[in-house]
Design a protein around this motif. Structure first.
Motif, PDB file in Angstrom:
ATOM      1  N   GLY A 109      53.586  18.972  54.376  1.00 57.60           N
ATOM      2  CA  GLY A 109      54.844  19.677  54.202  1.00 57.60           C
ATOM      3  C   GLY A 109      54.702  21.138  54.564  1.00 57.60           C
ATOM      4  N   LYS A 110      55.696  21.913  54.196  1.00 58.90           N
ATOM      5  CA  LYS A 110      55.724  23.339  54.502  1.00 58.90           C
ATOM      6  C   LYS A 110      55.462  24.131  53.229  1.00 58.90           C
ATOM      7  CE  LYS A 110      58.735  24.816  57.444  1.00 58.90           C
ATOM      8  NZ  LYS A 110      57.846  25.364  58.494  1.00 58.90           N
ATOM      9  N   ARG A 111      54.512  25.037  53.288  1.00 62.57           N
ATOM     10  CA  ARG A 111      54.197  25.871  52.129  1.00 62.57           C
ATOM     11  C   ARG A 111      55.402  26.749  51.793  1.00 62.57           C
ATOM     12  NH1 ARG A 111      49.122  27.931  50.552  1.00 62.57           N
ATOM     13  NH2 ARG A 111      49.241  28.474  48.318  1.00 62.57           N
ATOM     14  N   ALA A 112      55.705  26.888  50.495  1.00 61.92           N
ATOM     15  CA  ALA A 112      56.903  27.631  50.112  1.00 61.92           C
ATOM     16  C   ALA A 112      56.689  28.402  48.810  1.00 61.92           C
ATOM     17  CB  ALA A 112      58.086  26.679  49.947  1.00 61.92           C
ATOM     18  N   LEU A 113      57.177  29.628  48.804  1.00 58.59           N
ATOM     19  CA  LEU A 113      57.274  30.433  47.592  1.00 58.59           C
ATOM     20  C   LEU A 113      58.672  30.209  47.030  1.00 58.59           C
ATOM     21  CD1 LEU A 113      56.169  32.846  45.780  1.00 58.59           C
ATOM     22  CD2 LEU A 113      57.439  34.336  47.346  1.00 58.59           C
ATOM     23  N   VAL A 114      58.760  29.636  45.833  1.00 54.52           N
ATOM     24  CA  VAL A 114      60.056  29.315  45.229  1.00 54.52           C
ATOM     25  C   VAL A 114      60.328  30.273  44.082  1.00 54.52           C
ATOM     26  CG1 VAL A 114      61.413  27.574  44.003  1.00 54.52           C
ATOM     27  CG2 VAL A 114      59.920  26.898  45.896  1.00 54.52           C
ATOM     28  N   ILE A 115      61.510  30.902  44.113  1.00 53.78           N
ATOM     29  CA  ILE A 115      61.908  31.847  43.076  1.00 53.78           C
ATOM     30  C   ILE A 115      63.281  31.443  42.547  1.00 53.78           C
ATOM     31  CG2 ILE A 115      62.412  34.262  42.525  1.00 53.78           C
ATOM     32  CD1 ILE A 115      60.661  35.021  44.947  1.00 53.78           C
ATOM     33  N   SER A 116      63.387  31.242  41.233  1.00 54.61           N
ATOM     34  CA  SER A 116      64.679  30.996  40.602  1.00 54.61           C
ATOM     35  C   SER A 116      65.017  32.208  39.747  1.00 54.61           C
ATOM     36  CB  SER A 116      64.639  29.727  39.744  1.00 54.61           C
ATOM     37  OG  SER A 116      63.723  29.856  38.674  1.00 54.61           O
ATOM     38  N   SER A 117      66.222  32.749  39.951  1.00 53.20           N
ATOM     39  CA  SER A 117      66.614  33.966  39.252  1.00 53.20           C
ATOM     40  C   SER A 117      68.106  34.208  39.425  1.00 53.20           C
ATOM     41  CB  SER A 117      65.830  35.166  39.808  1.00 53.20           C
ATOM     42  OG  SER A 117      66.257  36.378  39.239  1.00 53.20           O
ATOM     43  N   HIS A 160      58.827  19.149  51.339  1.00 56.53           N
ATOM     44  CA  HIS A 160      58.975  18.037  52.273  1.00 56.53           C
ATOM     45  C   HIS A 160      60.467  17.759  52.433  1.00 56.53           C
ATOM     46  CE1 HIS A 160      58.756  13.780  53.745  1.00 56.53           C
ATOM     47  NE2 HIS A 160      57.868  14.383  54.516  1.00 56.53           N
ATOM     48  N   GLU A 161      60.978  18.103  53.589  1.00 57.05           N
ATOM     49  CA  GLU A 161      62.426  18.095  53.803  1.00 57.05           C
ATOM     50  C   GLU A 161      63.030  16.694  53.768  1.00 57.05           C
ATOM     51  OE1 GLU A 161      65.692  20.226  56.732  1.00 57.05           O
ATOM     52  OE2 GLU A 161      63.616  20.017  57.400  1.00 57.05           O
ATOM     53  N   ALA A 162      62.385  15.717  54.400  1.00 57.87           N
ATOM     54  CA  ALA A 162      62.963  14.376  54.510  1.00 57.87           C
ATOM     55  C   ALA A 162      63.202  13.731  53.151  1.00 57.87           C
ATOM     56  CB  ALA A 162      62.072  13.481  55.364  1.00 57.87           C
ATOM     57  N   THR A 163      62.337  14.000  52.179  1.00 59.74           N
ATOM     58  CA  THR A 163      62.505  13.436  50.834  1.00 59.74           C
ATOM     59  C   THR A 163      63.114  14.453  49.859  1.00 59.74           C
ATOM     60  OG1 THR A 163      60.221  14.032  50.274  1.00 59.74           O
ATOM     61  CG2 THR A 163      60.605  11.808  51.115  1.00 59.74           C
ATOM     62  N   LEU A 225      35.830  11.847  41.836  1.00 56.21           N
ATOM     63  CA  LEU A 225      35.765  11.917  43.300  1.00 56.21           C
ATOM     64  C   LEU A 225      35.532  10.538  43.910  1.00 56.21           C
ATOM     65  CD1 LEU A 225      33.659  15.180  43.683  1.00 56.21           C
ATOM     66  CD2 LEU A 225      36.070  14.893  44.259  1.00 56.21           C
ATOM     67  N   ALA A 226      34.827   9.684  43.196  1.00 53.43           N
ATOM     68  CA  ALA A 226      34.547   8.336  43.709  1.00 53.43           C
ATOM     69  C   ALA A 226      35.765   7.438  43.646  1.00 53.43           C
ATOM     70  CB  ALA A 226      33.402   7.716  42.918  1.00 53.43           C
ATOM     71  N   VAL A 227      36.697   7.745  42.716  1.00 48.19           N
ATOM     72  CA  VAL A 227      37.840   6.860  42.482  1.00 48.19           C
ATOM     73  C   VAL A 227      39.117   7.337  43.170  1.00 48.19           C
ATOM     74  CG1 VAL A 227      39.393   5.972  40.695  1.00 48.19           C
ATOM     75  CG2 VAL A 227      36.925   6.015  40.292  1.00 48.19           C
ATOM     76  N   GLN A 228      39.374   8.651  43.146  1.00 49.76           N
ATOM     77  CA  GLN A 228      40.680   9.183  43.543  1.00 49.76           C
ATOM     78  C   GLN A 228      41.035   8.961  45.009  1.00 49.76           C
ATOM     79  OE1 GLN A 228      43.043  10.588  41.604  1.00 49.76           O
ATOM     80  NE2 GLN A 228      41.809  10.155  39.802  1.00 49.76           N
ATOM     81  N   PHE A 229      40.059   8.726  45.851  1.00 51.80           N
ATOM     82  CA  PHE A 229      40.331   8.605  47.287  1.00 51.80           C
ATOM     83  C   PHE A 229      40.241   7.162  47.774  1.00 51.80           C
ATOM     84  CE2 PHE A 229      38.427  12.734  46.307  1.00 51.80           C
ATOM     85  CZ  PHE A 229      39.510  13.545  46.603  1.00 51.80           C
ATOM     86  N   LYS A 230      40.394   6.234  46.831  1.00 54.59           N
ATOM     87  CA  LYS A 230      40.357   4.811  47.168  1.00 54.59           C
ATOM     88  C   LYS A 230      41.753   4.207  47.295  1.00 54.59           C
ATOM     89  CE  LYS A 230      35.829   4.665  46.781  1.00 54.59           C
ATOM     90  NZ  LYS A 230      34.971   4.562  47.986  1.00 54.59           N
ATOM     91  N   GLU A 231      42.711   4.746  46.510  1.00 55.50           N
ATOM     92  CA  GLU A 231      44.030   4.142  46.430  1.00 55.50           C
ATOM     93  C   GLU A 231      45.071   4.936  47.219  1.00 55.50           C
ATOM     94  OE1 GLU A 231      44.385   1.286  44.999  1.00 55.50           O
ATOM     95  OE2 GLU A 231      42.332   1.211  44.209  1.00 55.50           O
ATOM     96  N   GLU A 232      46.153   4.264  47.550  1.00 53.66           N
ATOM     97  CA  GLU A 232      47.280   4.906  48.217  1.00 53.66           C
ATOM     98  C   GLU A 232      47.966   5.878  47.257  1.00 53.66           C
ATOM     99  OE1 GLU A 232      51.483   3.612  50.409  1.00 53.66           O
ATOM    100  OE2 GLU A 232      50.251   2.145  49.321  1.00 53.66           O
ATOM    101  N   VAL A 233      48.446   7.004  47.775  1.00 51.76           N
ATOM    102  CA  VAL A 233      49.227   7.961  46.987  1.00 51.76           C
ATOM    103  C   VAL A 233      50.651   7.966  47.532  1.00 51.76           C
ATOM    104  CG1 VAL A 233      47.242   9.397  46.404  1.00 51.76           C
ATOM    105  CG2 VAL A 233      48.510   9.852  48.503  1.00 51.76           C
ATOM    106  N   PRO A 234      51.640   8.446  46.754  1.00 53.82           N
ATOM    107  CA  PRO A 234      53.047   8.325  47.164  1.00 53.82           C
ATOM    108  C   PRO A 234      53.512   9.360  48.176  1.00 53.82           C
ATOM    109  CG  PRO A 234      52.914   9.339  45.013  1.00 53.82           C
ATOM    110  CD  PRO A 234      51.519   8.934  45.364  1.00 53.82           C
ATOM    111  N   TYR A 235      52.610   9.865  48.994  1.00 53.18           N
ATOM    112  CA  TYR A 235      52.998  10.807  50.046  1.00 53.18           C
ATOM    113  C   TYR A 235      51.904  10.841  51.110  1.00 53.18           C
ATOM    114  CZ  TYR A 235      50.198  13.653  46.777  1.00 53.18           C
ATOM    115  OH  TYR A 235      49.224  14.114  45.913  1.00 53.18           O
ATOM    116  N   GLU A 236      52.250  11.379  52.267  1.00 59.74           N
ATOM    117  CA  GLU A 236      51.264  11.530  53.340  1.00 59.74           C
ATOM    118  C   GLU A 236      50.311  12.660  52.984  1.00 59.74           C
ATOM    119  OE1 GLU A 236      51.112  12.376  58.170  1.00 59.74           O
ATOM    120  OE2 GLU A 236      53.028  12.097  57.142  1.00 59.74           O
ATOM    121  N   VAL A 237      49.021  12.411  53.113  1.00 57.93           N
ATOM    122  CA  VAL A 237      48.005  13.371  52.669  1.00 57.93           C
ATOM    123  C   VAL A 237      47.656  14.351  53.788  1.00 57.93           C
ATOM    124  CG1 VAL A 237      45.655  13.647  51.809  1.00 57.93           C
ATOM    125  CG2 VAL A 237      47.038  11.704  51.048  1.00 57.93           C
TER     126      VAL A 237
END
Length: 308
Positions: A109-117, A160-163, A225-237
């Motif tokens: 995605g695109k890096r973003a600085l988000v400010i609510s005010s 991520h704009e599409a979602t 580290l041995a476990v976290q990179f075995k399964e699918e995550v809900p976004y493109e890495v």
């Protein structure tokens, strides 16, 4: 105008070339990272910056109006430029890697600085251009929900704009409480806690036309580290960020945050990333989500010349 055209061209290349996305939050550092990490930690102990003033100044600027900049500000770039923390490439394993570090699996995605005010939310690129202005369920982020002078937030996100999703990487301020000088371990925990407390942030609706979701984090133990990179995550890495637990949030390049691409984990860390993990993809918005937004989700979108 020339600077705007250059930024617009850089943005279009980032869509088609994955390698160009790296500059959004990554920086190729020099060697001797371990030495510079120790120096950074020592500087943190010796002195603290007045980030309360920094946060207040960012929040007090009217997000729906052009910023009137001084000559000094113009010479160094846009008002919202250079307010994000940038990592270095992980070139050597820290001595305390398995005891004092955390990691986050970053979405594309695109890096973003988000400010609510002041009843509005705005997202800015790393170079200071406005991506979006919109109402949100963040404190101070919508006129409908009401707000006070202390209701402002500052977040470090990936958009991520599409979602229609802002993935929260880090938090610098929540309801006027500034945490730049807090340790990373606390900031990541606090971001997860505060975002989850506001359930409406995760739902799309006209009053919250973009979702805010926290990216999960974990300790850099060998088991994780041995476990976290075995399964699918809900976004493109896009890659993996590593945070030193004691690091503060500093809007500059720092060796206390490092980066690696998934494909390089075997060589650098001795960790295998499975095809299921590497081929993770975003899930499209459902028809119901689109119908909820409908034509009522009026979002103030800058012209193409403003986006990067």
């Amino acid at each position: 105008m020339e600077e705007q055209l250059e930024d617009l061209l850089a943005s279009s290349l980032a869509v088609s070339d994955a390698s160009s996305r790296l500059s959004q939050y990554k920086f190729k550092g020099k060697s001797n990272q371990e030495k510079r990490r120790r120096e950074c930690l020592e500087r943190q102990k010796r002195g603290r910056m007045d980030y309360t003033s920094v946060a207040r100044n960012l929040a007090e600027v009217e997000p729906d109006q052009d910023v009137e900049m001084t000559t000094k500000q113009k010479s160094r770039g846009r008002y919202y430029k250079d307010h994000l923390m940038l990592s270095e490439w992980l070139t050597e394993i820290p001595d305390d890697f398995y005891t004092h570090w955390l990691f986050i699996i970053c979405p594309v995605g695109k890096r973003a600085l988000v400010i609510s005010s002041k009843g509005l939310t705005a997202a800015y690129t790393r170079t200071g251009y406005c991506l979006r202005r919109f109402p949100s369920a963040l404190p101070g982020g919508s006129k409908r929900s009401g707000f006070t002078a202390q209701d402002y937030c500052i977040l470090d996100c990936i958009f991520h704009e599409a979602t229609r999703t802002f993935y929260v990487l880090d938090i610098m301020c929540w309801r006027g409480h500034v945490v730049y000088d807090s340790e990373a371990e606390f900031r990541l925990y606090w971001a997860k806690t505060k975002i989850s407390e506001v359930e409406s942030l995760s739902r799309l609706r006209p009053s919250n036309p973009f979702r805010f979701l926290c990216v999960p984090y974990a300790e850099c133990t060998k088991e994780n580290l041995a476990v976290q990179f075995k399964e699918e995550v809900p976004y493109e890495v896009d890659g993996v960020l590593f945070y030193h637990k004691e690091g503060h949030y500093c809007p500059e390049v720092t060796p206390l945050v490092t980066w690696i691409q998934p494909q390089g984990m075997k060589e650098t860390l001795g960790v295998d990333a499975t095809d299921a993990f590497l081929q993770s993809r975003y899930k499209a918005l459902t028809l119901e989500e689109l119908q909820v937004l409908g034509e009522k989700a009026i979002v103030s979108e800058p012209s193409a010349m403003e986006t990067t």
